[in-house]
Motif scaffolding. Structure first.
Motif, PDB file in Angstrom:
ATOM      1  N   GLY A  60      -5.756   3.256   1.124  1.00 25.73           N
ATOM      2  CA  GLY A  60      -6.410   2.400   1.946  1.00 25.73           C
ATOM      3  C   GLY A  60      -6.058   1.112   2.388  1.00 25.73           C
ATOM      4  O   GLY A  60      -7.037   0.538   3.119  1.00 25.73           O
ATOM      5  N   LEU A  61      -4.843   0.399   1.212  1.00 32.54           N
ATOM      6  CA  LEU A  61      -4.533  -0.589   1.978  1.00 32.54           C
ATOM      7  C   LEU A  61      -3.826  -0.443   3.236  1.00 32.54           C
ATOM      8  O   LEU A  61      -4.217  -1.469   4.182  1.00 32.54           O
ATOM      9  CB  LEU A  61      -3.556  -1.340   1.372  1.00 32.54           C
TER      10      LEU A  61
ATOM     11  N   PHE B 293      -6.001   6.801  -8.959  1.00 36.01           N
ATOM     12  CA  PHE B 293      -6.565   5.397  -8.158  1.00 36.01           C
ATOM     13  C   PHE B 293      -5.168   4.676  -7.630  1.00 36.01           C
ATOM     14  O   PHE B 293      -5.913   3.953  -6.358  1.00 36.01           O
ATOM     15  CB  PHE B 293      -6.870   5.092 -10.015  1.00 36.01           C
TER      16      PHE B 293
ATOM     17  N   GLY C  15       0.497  -0.859   0.207  1.00 30.86           N
ATOM     18  CA  GLY C  15       0.798  -0.111  -0.592  1.00 30.86           C
ATOM     19  C   GLY C  15       0.969   1.347  -0.217  1.00 30.86           C
ATOM     20  O   GLY C  15       0.577   2.665  -0.319  1.00 30.86           O
TER      21      GLY C  15
ATOM     22  N   PHE D 191      -6.231   3.709  -3.586  1.00 27.37           N
ATOM     23  CA  PHE D 191      -6.043   1.770  -3.605  1.00 27.37           C
ATOM     24  C   PHE D 191      -4.913   2.003  -2.156  1.00 27.37           C
ATOM     25  O   PHE D 191      -4.685   1.116  -1.068  1.00 27.37           O
ATOM     26  CB  PHE D 191      -5.849   0.938  -4.338  1.00 27.37           C
TER      27      PHE D 191
END
Length: 317
Positions: free
Chosen positions: A210-211, A203, A193, A207
């Motif tokens: 978020g990880l 994106f 991440g 992402f």
């Protein structure tokens, strides 16, 4: 030409044997898949206080310990016992199941009693603490690996001795690679991440962030799942082996559980398989919790009594 014909026949026979070993190893691995899931859930909780640079080396050490457990300790013992003392295998498995249930119940006891150890910052884990953590993970793996190998052994019990040996060696390596490959992926997901968050793509950044944000929660959930898995697997081992053929104790309680599981499966339509499995799992977890709690109570009660007796003894001058 006759010699070449014989060589060709032997080569075909060897190829067929390899195919048979591969197919049998596949069946045995699939049969032990339930315990593989538990093993995968249990292991990451040992890595919660580890610095990122030490995660993969520790996973590698635990994986090597797991292979050592399977090939050096469990495999020879399982083959010899199945050959000469088959009645002893259920008893050994029950001892391991009791230990797993105890570990799960002790974790719950630490949580509810407030006596659990404080989280150690990842950068402060000493080499001694790391060795202790690895030893604990390998010890837990020994119990889970024993059940995996015994389940696999039961699946290929009709094979010849050398075929059984080769099949179980394949199973040991395949399962270890699967389990610790997944564990390595889980514990390094936050690093992935961070790397994605540095990309220019919007994106990829979103992402990646978020990880990073999700992984602490994921590891916390895995820790809970690992505790439940210890109770589940430990209880399941006890249920299945308590009345197994050769022990001669009491009728297997697992027969009652399995009978109700089948009734649920047949009587609840499309969800029958899932509901039946959940019932079986719940019964196993309850048995694990009861047995584990009893062991925890005894181990915590005996030291308390000893301390009380020491306090009551008069001091000699």
């Amino acid at each position: 030409m006759g010699l070449l014909d014989d060589i060709a026949a032997l080569a075909k026979l060897a190829a067929a044997s390899i195919d048979d070993v591969g197919a049998a190893a596949g069946r045995a691995t699939a049969k032990a898949a339930g315990v593989v899931v538990d093993d995968t859930a249990v292991t990451p909780q040992y890595l919660r206080s580890v610095a990122a640079k030490r995660e993969l080396p520790i996973v590698w050490k635990i994986a090597k310990g797991s292979i050592r457990n399977k090939l050096i300790f469990i495999l020879p013992a399982a083959l010899l016992l199945s050959q000469f003392l088959p009645w002893l295998l259920p008893i050994i498995l029950m001892i391991g199941g009791t230990y797993l249930a105890y570990e799960g119940a002790e974790k719950i006891w630490h949580k509810v009693s407030g006596h659990h150890d404080a989280e150690v910052p990842a950068t402060e884990v000493s080499p001694e603490a790391e060795k202790k953590m690895i030893a604990g993970a390998i010890r837990t793996d020994l119990i889970l690996s024993a059940e995996i190998m015994v389940i696999a052994l039961a699946e290929v019990a009709d094979e010849a001795f050398w075929s059984r040996l080769l099949i179980l060696v394949v199973v040991a390596f395949v399962i270890t690679i699967i389990v610790y490959g997944i564990v390595a992926a889980i514990v390094k997901m936050d690093d992935v991440g961070l790397r994605l968050a540095q990309y220019e793509s919007g994106f990829a950044k979103a992402f990646g962030r978020g990880l990073v944000l999700a992984m602490p929660r994921v590891l916390a959930v895995i820790s809970v799942v690992g505790t439940i898995a210890m109770l589940w697997v430990g209880g399941h081992i006890l249920l299945v082996n308590l009345g197994a053929d050769g022990t001669g104790w009491i009728p297997a309680p697992y027969e009652w559980v399995h009978h109700l599981e089948v009734a649920i499966h047949d009587g609840t339509g499309a969800l029958g398989g899932t509901l039946g499995w959940l019932f079986n799992t719940l019964c196993s977890a309850i048995v694990g919790l009861i047995v584990g709690a009893a062991v925890v109570a005894v181990l915590h009660l005996l030291p308390s009594r000893k301390k009380d007796q020491e306090k009551e003894e008069p001091v000699s001058h």
